[in-house]
Design a protein around this motif. Structure first.
Motif, PDB file in Angstrom:
ATOM      1  N   GLU A  94       0.807  -1.216   0.000  1.00  0.00           N
ATOM      2  CA  GLU A  94       0.000   0.000   0.000  1.00  0.00           C
ATOM      3  C   GLU A  94       0.849   1.278   0.000  1.00  0.00           C
ATOM      4  N   HIS A  95       2.155   1.151   0.138  1.00  0.00           N
ATOM      5  CA  HIS A  95       3.019   2.332   0.161  1.00  0.00           C
ATOM      6  C   HIS A  95       3.144   2.902  -1.248  1.00  0.00           C
ATOM      7  N   LYS A  96       2.963   4.212  -1.368  1.00  0.00           N
ATOM      8  CA  LYS A  96       3.037   4.871  -2.673  1.00  0.00           C
ATOM      9  C   LYS A  96       4.471   4.980  -3.174  1.00  0.00           C
ATOM     10  N   ASP A  97       5.403   5.051  -2.239  1.00  0.00           N
ATOM     11  CA  ASP A  97       6.815   5.144  -2.596  1.00  0.00           C
ATOM     12  C   ASP A  97       7.634   4.492  -1.484  1.00  0.00           C
ATOM     13  N   ASN A  98       8.940   4.584  -1.596  1.00  0.00           N
ATOM     14  CA  ASN A  98       9.797   3.890  -0.624  1.00  0.00           C
ATOM     15  C   ASN A  98      10.251   4.791   0.536  1.00  0.00           C
ATOM     16  N   ARG A  99       9.634   5.969   0.708  1.00  0.00           N
ATOM     17  CA  ARG A  99      10.071   6.908   1.749  1.00  0.00           C
ATOM     18  C   ARG A  99      10.071   6.301   3.149  1.00  0.00           C
ATOM     19  N   ALA A 100       8.985   5.632   3.524  1.00  0.00           N
ATOM     20  CA  ALA A 100       8.894   5.080   4.887  1.00  0.00           C
ATOM     21  C   ALA A 100       9.963   4.016   5.111  1.00  0.00           C
ATOM     22  N   ASP A 125       0.414  -4.867  -8.246  1.00  0.00           N
ATOM     23  CA  ASP A 125       0.999  -3.784  -9.028  1.00  0.00           C
ATOM     24  C   ASP A 125       2.504  -3.994  -9.193  1.00  0.00           C
ATOM     25  N   LYS A 126       2.916  -4.309 -10.417  1.00  0.00           N
ATOM     26  CA  LYS A 126       4.337  -4.559 -10.665  1.00  0.00           C
ATOM     27  C   LYS A 126       5.145  -3.274 -10.822  1.00  0.00           C
ATOM     28  N   THR A 127       4.515  -2.121 -10.649  1.00  0.00           N
ATOM     29  CA  THR A 127       5.242  -0.861 -10.684  1.00  0.00           C
ATOM     30  C   THR A 127       5.372  -0.270  -9.284  1.00  0.00           C
ATOM     31  N   SER A 128       4.975  -1.016  -8.277  1.00  0.00           N
ATOM     32  CA  SER A 128       4.977  -0.494  -6.905  1.00  0.00           C
ATOM     33  C   SER A 128       6.316  -0.704  -6.220  1.00  0.00           C
ATOM     34  N   VAL A 129       6.489   0.028  -5.119  1.00  0.00           N
ATOM     35  CA  VAL A 129       7.672  -0.141  -4.286  1.00  0.00           C
ATOM     36  C   VAL A 129       7.714  -1.563  -3.721  1.00  0.00           C
ATOM     37  N   CYS A 130       6.550  -2.126  -3.448  1.00  0.00           N
ATOM     38  CA  CYS A 130       6.485  -3.486  -2.920  1.00  0.00           C
ATOM     39  C   CYS A 130       7.091  -4.475  -3.918  1.00  0.00           C
ATOM     40  N   TYR A 131       6.754  -4.326  -5.187  1.00  0.00           N
ATOM     41  CA  TYR A 131       7.295  -5.221  -6.207  1.00  0.00           C
ATOM     42  C   TYR A 131       8.811  -5.056  -6.318  1.00  0.00           C
ATOM     43  N   ASP A 132       9.293  -3.825  -6.200  1.00  0.00           N
ATOM     44  CA  ASP A 132      10.738  -3.586  -6.240  1.00  0.00           C
ATOM     45  C   ASP A 132      11.444  -4.338  -5.107  1.00  0.00           C
ATOM     46  N   TYR A 133      10.880  -4.267  -3.892  1.00  0.00           N
ATOM     47  CA  TYR A 133      11.477  -4.977  -2.763  1.00  0.00           C
ATOM     48  C   TYR A 133      11.331  -6.490  -2.923  1.00  0.00           C
ATOM     49  N   HIS A 134      10.244  -6.922  -3.525  1.00  0.00           N
ATOM     50  CA  HIS A 134      10.054  -8.361  -3.797  1.00  0.00           C
ATOM     51  C   HIS A 134      11.155  -8.861  -4.741  1.00  0.00           C
ATOM     52  N   GLN A 135      11.413  -8.112  -5.789  1.00  0.00           N
ATOM     53  CA  GLN A 135      12.447  -8.493  -6.749  1.00  0.00           C
ATOM     54  C   GLN A 135      13.834  -8.494  -6.078  1.00  0.00           C
ATOM     55  N   TYR A 136      14.073  -7.489  -5.259  1.00  0.00           N
ATOM     56  CA  TYR A 136      15.342  -7.411  -4.534  1.00  0.00           C
ATOM     57  C   TYR A 136      15.514  -8.639  -3.623  1.00  0.00           C
ATOM     58  N   GLY A 137      14.441  -9.009  -2.923  1.00  0.00           N
ATOM     59  CA  GLY A 137      14.470 -10.202  -2.062  1.00  0.00           C
ATOM     60  C   GLY A 137      14.751 -11.465  -2.854  1.00  0.00           C
ATOM     61  N   LYS A 138      14.167 -11.587  -4.028  1.00  0.00           N
ATOM     62  CA  LYS A 138      14.422 -12.753  -4.878  1.00  0.00           C
ATOM     63  C   LYS A 138      15.888 -12.810  -5.302  1.00  0.00           C
TER      64      LYS A 138
END
Length: 142
Positions: A94-100, A125-138
């Motif tokens: 639900e985070h709009k960006d990675n600020r938090a 949403d594959k354009t979200s900050v969550c997806y970015d962190y998911h990819q990083y975790g992988k």
């Protein structure tokens, strides 16, 4: 909540700051209220942890022996400057960006063994900050 309480009382971190973080204060309070309930139901924790606020209105759990605390925090608060020993960041999708996340990460630099948990549903949403962190975790796991 259990991990946050462990980091508060058992990790031997002086002046530990533990945060239940989310985009909205109501969401951060869900995890924090679980921690409060665990303290209330445990004689061992109740003897060590001092809640602030009245019953049902707690806003802080203090472990005075080490000068440590556990609090809810949200991106809505616009806070800067936390120095987390442990950050439990909820609903990352639900985070709009990675600020938090980055605010918490940046604050860990003075900690001996900081821990950041990112908790979430899968989201879509594959354009979200969550997806970015998911990819990083992988990538880390690989």
């Amino acid at each position: 909540a259990g991990i946050g309480l462990y980091c508060l009382v058992a990790d031997k971190e002086p002046r530990a700051e533990v945060y239940a973080a989310a985009t909205k204060k109501d969401q951060a309070m869900i995890l924090f209220r679980d921690a409060v309930a665990m303290v209330n139901q445990s004689p061992a924790l109740s003897q060590r942890i001092e809640p602030s606020g009245g019953a049902g209105k707690e806003w802080n759990l203090a472990f005075l022996q080490t000068g440590s605390f556990f609090r809810p925090i949200s991106s809505d608060d616009g806070q800067s400057g936390p120095r987390p020993h442990c950050a439990l960041i909820d609903e990352v999708h639900e985070h709009k960006d990675n600020r938090a996340v980055e605010m918490m990460r940046a604050g860990t630099k003075g900690r001996r063994q900081a821990l950041i948990f990112m908790i979430t549903n899968s989201g879509h949403d594959k354009t979200s900050v969550c997806y970015d962190y998911h990819q990083y975790g992988k990538q880390l796991a690989a």
